[in-house]
Design an enzyme around this catalytic site. Structure first.
Site, PDB file in Angstrom:
ATOM      1  CG  ASP A   1      -0.314  -0.456   2.498  1.00 29.65           C
ATOM      2  OD1 ASP A   1       0.925  -0.435   2.591  1.00 29.65           O
ATOM      3  OD2 ASP A   1      -1.055  -0.828   3.418  1.00 29.65           O
TER       4      ASP A   1
ATOM      5  CG  ASN B   1      -8.625  -1.984  12.012  1.00 29.90           C
ATOM      6  OD1 ASN B   1      -7.752  -2.677  11.513  1.00 29.90           O
ATOM      7  ND2 ASN B   1      -8.969  -0.815  11.502  1.00 29.90           N
TER       8      ASN B   1
ATOM      9  CG  HIS C   1      -5.716  -2.531   8.772  1.00 28.84           C
ATOM     10  ND1 HIS C   1      -5.726  -1.183   9.038  1.00 28.84           N
ATOM     11  CD2 HIS C   1      -4.458  -2.938   9.049  1.00 28.84           C
ATOM     12  CE1 HIS C   1      -4.532  -0.808   9.439  1.00 28.84           C
ATOM     13  NE2 HIS C   1      -3.752  -1.846   9.456  1.00 28.84           N
TER      14      HIS C   1
ATOM     15  CD  GLU D   1      -8.332   0.682   7.732  1.00 29.59           C
ATOM     16  OE1 GLU D   1      -8.494  -0.143   8.655  1.00 29.59           O
ATOM     17  OE2 GLU D   1      -7.441   1.542   7.742  1.00 29.59           O
TER      18      GLU D   1
HETATM   19  P1  PGA Z   1       2.037  -2.210  12.796  1.00 24.08           P
HETATM   20  O1  PGA Z   1       0.942  -2.083  11.681  1.00 24.08           O
HETATM   21  O2  PGA Z   1       2.997  -3.221  12.307  1.00 24.08           O
HETATM   22  O3  PGA Z   1       2.645  -0.839  12.886  1.00 24.08           O
HETATM   23  O4  PGA Z   1       1.326  -2.628  14.044  1.00 24.08           O
HETATM   24  C1  PGA Z   1       0.426  -3.259  11.146  1.00 24.08           C
HETATM   25  C2  PGA Z   1      -0.626  -2.908  10.126  1.00 24.08           C
HETATM   26  O5  PGA Z   1      -1.305  -1.887  10.305  1.00 24.08           O
HETATM   27  O6  PGA Z   1      -0.768  -3.657   9.153  1.00 24.08           O
END
Ligand code: PGA
Length: 258
Positions: free
Chosen positions: A67, A136, A138, A143
């Site tokens: 992304d 969450n 994602h 999302e």
């Molecule tokens: P993080 O993010 O590794 O900073 O916890 C993971 C994500 O949002 O995919």
């Protein structure tokens, strides 16, 4: 899903780095799907240190990042391109032409998403997709929602995701872009092999839901249950809820298959 539990995130990172190093030796033209965020940092660190020891040659490898933010200059420290440059690309001998990103500054963002999907196809598909997971659920920037888009697309970021990224934008939420481009869940599920890494107690609940819960677009990572070669790599803290539910054993602190 195969679940592997490690004592620390460093051990997890070292194990995954070892696997990537071996894969790259076996298949120099390896196509990797890469993730950003805090979780993969120890992995990139481990890969860089193995490269410094002369153990890897990335010159024929290809990468696709999951992304990118919309409207952020590639050189901006908050762009995922900068993240990758800083933590991996400038330290290894990847060919810049074979490192692929969604371009969040493209004039026509839909056409940009199509272009990205086509380049994945032209590369022969993704061999190994590395994923993190948001609290969450994602994956990439897919999302939680009533519906998910299958292929690369433009997304409106949730407040939670924007807050999680504020650190890259001077800690100021208003500077965090409101939109991003992301691979879709089908893009991810078409990878031949998927490894999801999760570390820290804040991920324990969502990991348990992802692995044991129903498949739901409200937990995008739960769609990974549909793939036949997914491994979830956890540190002890992120595995806590799975252990509490009795879903994994404690055989020499590692590893379990369900
Ligand atoms: P993080 O993010 O590794 O900073 O916890 C993971 C994500 O949002 O995919």
């Amino acid at each position: 899903m195969k679940i592997s539990i490690f004592k620390s995130q460093q051990q997890l990172a070292a194990a995954l780095a070892g696997r990537i190093v071996r894969k790259l030796r076996e298949e120099p033209r390896l196509v990797l799907g890469l993730a950003t965020g805090r979780t993969p940092l120890p992995l990139y660190h481990a890969l860089v240190s193995r490269h410094r020891k002369g153990e890897t040659d990335y010159s024929h490898a290809t990468t696709f990042n999951l992304d990118e933010f919309v409207g952020v200059e590639p050189a901006h420290p908050g762009s995922y391109r900068s993240y990758m440059r800083e933590h991996l690309f400038r330290h290894v001998n990847l060919n810049a032409k074979r490192t692929h990103f969604l371009d969040g500054r493209a004039e026509d963002l839909d056409a940009e998403c199509d272009r990205f999907e086509e380049s994945i196809l032209r590369a022969g598909g993704i061999d190994l997709q590395i994923l993190g997971i948001g609290c969450n659920g994602h994956i990439g920037f897919n999302e939680p929602a009533a519906e998910l888009l299958p292929w690369s697309h433009r997304v409106k970021l949730t407040l939670a995701s924007r807050k999680a990224n504020a650190g890259f934008f001077d800690g100021e939420l208003r500077k965090v872009p409101k939109e991003a481009l992301s691979m879709g869940v089908a893009t991810i599920l078409h990878a031949r092999q998927i490894v999801l890494m999760a570390t820290g107690p804040q991920k324990a609940e969502i990991v348990a839901k992802t692995v044991t819960g129903p498949i739901a677009t409200r937990v995008p990572a739960s769609l990974l249950q549909l793939h036949n070669d997914v491994e979830i790599l956890l540190d002890e803290a992120a595995a806590a809820d799975l252990r509490r539910a009795g879903l994994v054993g404690r055989r020499r602190g590692r590893l379990h298959e369900r």
